[in-house]
Structure formats: structure tokens, C-alpha cells
Design a protein around this motif. Sequence first.
Motif, PDB file in Angstrom:
ATOM      1  N   PRO A  78     -12.202   4.664   3.906  1.00 48.78           N
ATOM      2  CA  PRO A  78     -11.354   3.474   4.045  1.00 48.78           C
ATOM      3  C   PRO A  78     -12.158   2.179   4.128  1.00 48.78           C
ATOM      4  CG  PRO A  78     -10.597   5.207   5.506  1.00 48.78           C
ATOM      5  CD  PRO A  78     -11.922   5.647   4.966  1.00 48.78           C
ATOM      6  N   SER A  86      -0.717   5.185   3.735  1.00 51.53           N
ATOM      7  CA  SER A  86      -2.137   5.512   3.930  1.00 51.53           C
ATOM      8  C   SER A  86      -2.663   4.659   5.076  1.00 51.53           C
ATOM      9  CB  SER A  86      -2.932   5.186   2.661  1.00 51.53           C
ATOM     10  OG  SER A  86      -2.472   5.911   1.551  1.00 51.53           O
ATOM     11  N   CYS A 125      -4.265   7.142  12.339  1.00 53.77           N
ATOM     12  CA  CYS A 125      -5.326   6.281  11.798  1.00 53.77           C
ATOM     13  C   CYS A 125      -6.185   5.656  12.884  1.00 53.77           C
ATOM     14  CB  CYS A 125      -4.703   5.169  10.957  1.00 53.77           C
ATOM     15  SG  CYS A 125      -3.423   4.264  11.838  1.00 53.77           S
ATOM     16  N   THR A 158      -8.881  10.991   4.772  1.00 48.66           N
ATOM     17  CA  THR A 158      -9.307   9.624   4.474  1.00 48.66           C
ATOM     18  C   THR A 158      -9.863   9.513   3.054  1.00 48.66           C
ATOM     19  OG1 THR A 158     -11.380  10.186   5.570  1.00 48.66           O
ATOM     20  CG2 THR A 158      -9.799   8.883   6.834  1.00 48.66           C
ATOM     21  N   GLU A 167      -6.834   9.030   0.837  1.00 49.62           N
ATOM     22  CA  GLU A 167      -6.284   7.669   1.001  1.00 49.62           C
ATOM     23  C   GLU A 167      -7.182   6.632   0.335  1.00 49.62           C
ATOM     24  OE1 GLU A 167      -5.080   6.528   4.939  1.00 49.62           O
ATOM     25  OE2 GLU A 167      -4.085   8.420   5.353  1.00 49.62           O
ATOM     26  N   ALA A 176      -6.410   4.149   5.449  1.00 48.01           N
ATOM     27  CA  ALA A 176      -6.980   3.267   4.425  1.00 48.01           C
ATOM     28  C   ALA A 176      -6.535   1.822   4.636  1.00 48.01           C
ATOM     29  CB  ALA A 176      -6.604   3.754   3.031  1.00 48.01           C
ATOM     30  N   THR A 209       0.838  -1.205   0.000  1.00 48.65           N
ATOM     31  CA  THR A 209       0.000   0.000   0.000  1.00 48.65           C
ATOM     32  C   THR A 209       0.869   1.250   0.000  1.00 48.65           C
ATOM     33  OG1 THR A 209       0.007   0.286   2.379  1.00 48.65           O
ATOM     34  CG2 THR A 209      -1.652  -1.214   1.474  1.00 48.65           C
TER      35      THR A 209
END
Lengths: 325, 325
Positions: free
Chosen positions: B122, A59, A90, B153, B156, A62, A56
Motif C-alpha cells: 500500500p 481496499s 487496515c 495487501t 489491494e 491500500a 477506490t
Amino acid sequence: MASMNMGMAVNNALALEMERDPNVFLLGEDVGLPGGVLGVTAGLQARFGEKRVLDTPISESAIIGAAVGAAACGLRPVAELMFVDFIGVCLDQLFNQAAKMRYMFGGKAKIPMVLRTCCGAGIGAAAQHSQSLEAWFMHIPGLKVVMPSTPYDAKGLLISAIRDDNPVVFLENKVLYQIEGEVPDEPYTIPIGEADIKREGGDVTMVATGQMVMRALAVAEKMAGEGVSVEVLDPRSLSPLDEEAILKSVKKTHRLVIVHEEVKFAGSGAEIAATVAEKAFDYLDAPVLRVAAPFCPVPFSSKLEAEFVPSEEKITGAVKTVMEG
Amino acid sequence: MRFKKKDLVRLYRNLVRARKFDQAAIRLLGEGKFTSFFHAAYGGEAPGVGGTTFLRQDDYIYAHHRGHGIPHAAGKGADLFSFMAEHCGKITGSCKGITGFHACDPEYGMLGAGGTIGSAFPVSVGWGLAAQKAGKGQVAVCFFGDSSAGRGTMHEGMNMAANWRLPVVWVCENNGMGQFVPIKDAYPLEDIASMAAAYGMPGVVVDGQDVVAVAEAVMAAVERARKGKGPSLVECKCLRFRPHVEGAPDWVHAEVRPAEEIERLKKRDPVTLYRKKLLKQGILTEKELEKIDGEIDAEVQEMERFCETGAYPDPSILQNALYAD
């Protein structure tokens, strides 16, 4: 049986579970051909392909959110967060989505995902790549928090975590990536929520996690030479916490020292100490002591870092103090 | 997709259901029977209804917070009775009264409702991953408000979905207003859809007051996604006739939106516009429209009885849904 370090044990567990269940897949930054920043997932993309080991971009929201969504649809993602320190960017996806979804939906959803990440000081990685944030995760209902201290435990616990129908935060202490231990070749599980007595003893209970288990064992060995019998208990999972095992040990030894790498203030040891105070106060012959990091970020300079991480000397001092108590 | 008469009638029925259930929610809140907040969809029902009516039952949708997903649930065919009972905190609610205004219906692909705006992106990536892996042609449709486009987000999620060509359709419901601040004061761009270019995916703007236009645009994106051509962004320029949240003034910066402006906006009421269109095109007669309206009025009455008669959950269920066994 083979001798391997914790990183290899994790890799082995991932490979076995990916082989066993096509719904298991990995995603994270550089987890493909490079095998992640510390090489833990090396070889898995070559073996299982790009659809099972997903590289990835940077992110993190995500990454975790995609794991949550995929898990809600029946897959079993294992997401890698490069360092636990990055959880701040996150956290919403973990504590508002992963942890709460099943509860908020009245039990109608399952989120069988694992968030693997590495934690801990000791490699000169300083304030934003060395933290121990176990207590943050413990405080969130809906998550399970697992922290192995040996390659053997890492393999069995990770297989359990992948098969678990709940979101599991799997904390790998990065110093332990370099310590080898014996690991069986075949798959096996270790129940999440079951502590392990790493050394039996009768005079003092020492509850230790992650890298501190090794130090606790070294201190126990030394203290045995001085006639003090130390029992070393590794909870292995902090949520759920094996209260029963801790209480049983304390009722036997009547003394408790808790050792962890998190800062002492509001760390996991506070919860353990409070539990013992609530449920086994009358059994204690001395005040509970915690040996933990001081209340500051992890410093860089090796001298300072060594001062930050609880040392064998400090742990020994605490054992001697409770013995006098 | 070409709509047949029965499709257009279904679209009308769902639009009126969305309207009447949303109106009922406003009323029930006023009567103290809805114990949650309510962010009415009134005036902005078309994107949710048009974007979901022609999806498959096994497609995933992430509802937008206007109407708390009533338009989306109505379009998807989810159970609106338990959805409304959930807002009353009743055990007959879709989530047993545990979640209130973040209701779900996994059977209809409604697997998420995020209180933290922007958490949808996400999670939708994860649904897209699961859909791609399942290979059954499912899509994930993520509805979001104009203000959500400010969340990192979104970047992402859109980037990741586009990079992996996931079957995800992003539907922006742009009603021109954030909570209190007009969108024109929050973004340098006129159209959120133009952000699609950054991810190499199509971005289109449609009249969000025209339910057929929304359905056409979203279904074109859905068909593209089903064919494995990756995500698209559809921006619906829509309206809201109510304040951000019921019970609060309709602030625009520090001034209350004037009643005359609302009256002016109501000339573009999506239900009225669609009725006129159906009459003009001879799809339905006035009498047939009234018949549908009457049927939905009866459904609303039945829903209210359902909400009224449901019991409150017993406190003993408090922690039941937290972990899966």
C-alpha cells in the motif's frame, strides 16, 4: 456565515483547502460523484476532477497505505474510511506505518495525512457500523485524534488537521451530520489540542465528546433550573488532550462527570479520570463519575440502541450524584 | 537498457558491496556489536542490487527484509555506514538508533521499511501516486519476498496501482523459502509472476542469481512505468544460503537444511557467477576485480570504525522525533 450541518462543514473545509493547496487530495470508497456513503464529499470530484478526488475499490489497507506513501512524498492526502468500524481490516497501515514512520526514521519523514471517518450509534446501523473507538487511536503514539461536536469546530479543526504535518484521525459522529450550526464562510483554523468550554459553570465540570456534548448541554440547561451550575468542556481533540483546561475547570468546580459514547471500560474517560486523579485529587469533592456505553457491542433494535447510548437521564443522574458527594 | 562497460563495473562494485556489508553484518552480530536481529541476504543479493543500481536518486524503493535492505541501499547509493551504525543502535545511525533494522534514507528514496511483512504494497501505491502527480518520471520500486505474496495487501496494492496506471514496479525476491516452509507448499502456482495477469500487467520471471538479468528485467519495467504505461511484476528466482534469521537453525519444516544442500546452492553464488561472466567477456581482468574487492574491504573496515566510535543516543531524545512541529 451560513447555517449548515457537520457534513456540509467538512465538505466546505475540504473544498477550501483543496483550492488553497494543490497537494491536498481525497481518496476513498465512493468519495467521487456519489460523495461517499453519507454524501459528505458530494460535489468535490465534479469541481476538482478525478485526479484530486479518487474513487477506490474496497481496499482499506491500500487507501490508508497510499495516503501514508503519498504523504511521505510531500502530498497532503485526506483518506476516507467509510465507517470507523472498518479500521480493523487496515489498522496496520495506520498504527505501524502512518503513526510510526516519522519516529522510526529519527524524524526524517513527515506524514501529513488525515484519516476521516464516521463513528457513533443512533441511526440503527448496529454492531459493525456504529462503534466509537476513540480510545484505540488515543493509545497510539504518533497519531493525533480529533473529534468535533459542532459544524463550526468541524470546519476549523479539519483545516488544522489538513495543514498539520502529522497523521490525524478525524472522527465525525454521524448523528451530528444532521445537526445544523452557524459556520463562517471564510477559512479559519482551530488549534488541535485546545479544549473548548461550551458552557461555563461553577458546580460541576462535565467533559463530553462528539454527540454527547449536545446531551451534556441539554442536561446543563435543565440543571441550571434546579440551581446547579454545570460547566461543559469539549476536549475537541483527544490526542493531544488539553489536560490544562480540564484540570483548570475541575479545580474551579471540584466535581467531574465524563460523558462519552464509547464503552466505559478502558474508554477515553478512563484516561481523563486518571489524569484528574493524578494531578487534581485534592481538589475533588466527590468521586469522578463516567457516563458511557455499557460493555457490549452496539445493538440494533431502536429500544436497545437507545439504552446503549448515554441518555440525558443517565447524565442527569450522574450530575445529581456528584452534587451529593 | 543497454549496459556499457562502466555500468557493468558499477553493478559488480555494488554487488560486492552488498556481499561484503552483509557478511560484515553477520560477523558484527556474532561479535555482539549489532544489537538487532539480522536476516542475511547472503546468496540472494542480486535482486536488490540489480533492481536498484540503475534507478535515479529520486526514485523510491521499498527494500526487502533480506539483508535488511543492504543490497538495495548499496545499489541505490545510500549511505551504508549510517545504515550499519543504525543496526548498532548508535546516534550516528541513519535514524539515530531509534529504528535499528528498519533503516531509511529519504535522500535516496528509501522511505519505508516494514516490520509487518506486506505493508510495503500500500505504501508503494502512495509513492506511485506522488510520482505520477509530480510528473518528473519517477518510479517506485517495491521489493517483496515470496511469502509477502500471501498478504491481502498485495492484492489491494497491485490492483490499485494497475487501475491507476501508476509508475510502480513490483519485484518479488523468491528464494523458494518462507521462514521455515518452502514456497511450493504455500502456493498452488509455480510462479508468483503469473499473479500479474490478474491485474492486467506484465509479469516476468528472471534468474535472480544473475544480477545482469535482474537489472535488465527491472529496468525494462522501469522504463515502461516512466512512460506512463503502468506497473509490472518481475519475479527473481533466487536463493538464500543462510537461515531465515541469524542464530536460528535453518529449518525446512521440522528438519534442518542439510549442509550439502547449501554447498550445492553455492554453485550458483551470484557474485561468483558475475565474476566469471565479467572475466569471460573481458570486461574486467582478475587484477581489476581484486582491486575493487580490496577497495570494498577497506570500506568495510572504515565502516566498522564508524560504528565502533559512534555514541549511543542520549535517553533525552526518546520522544523527540514523534511529532512534527
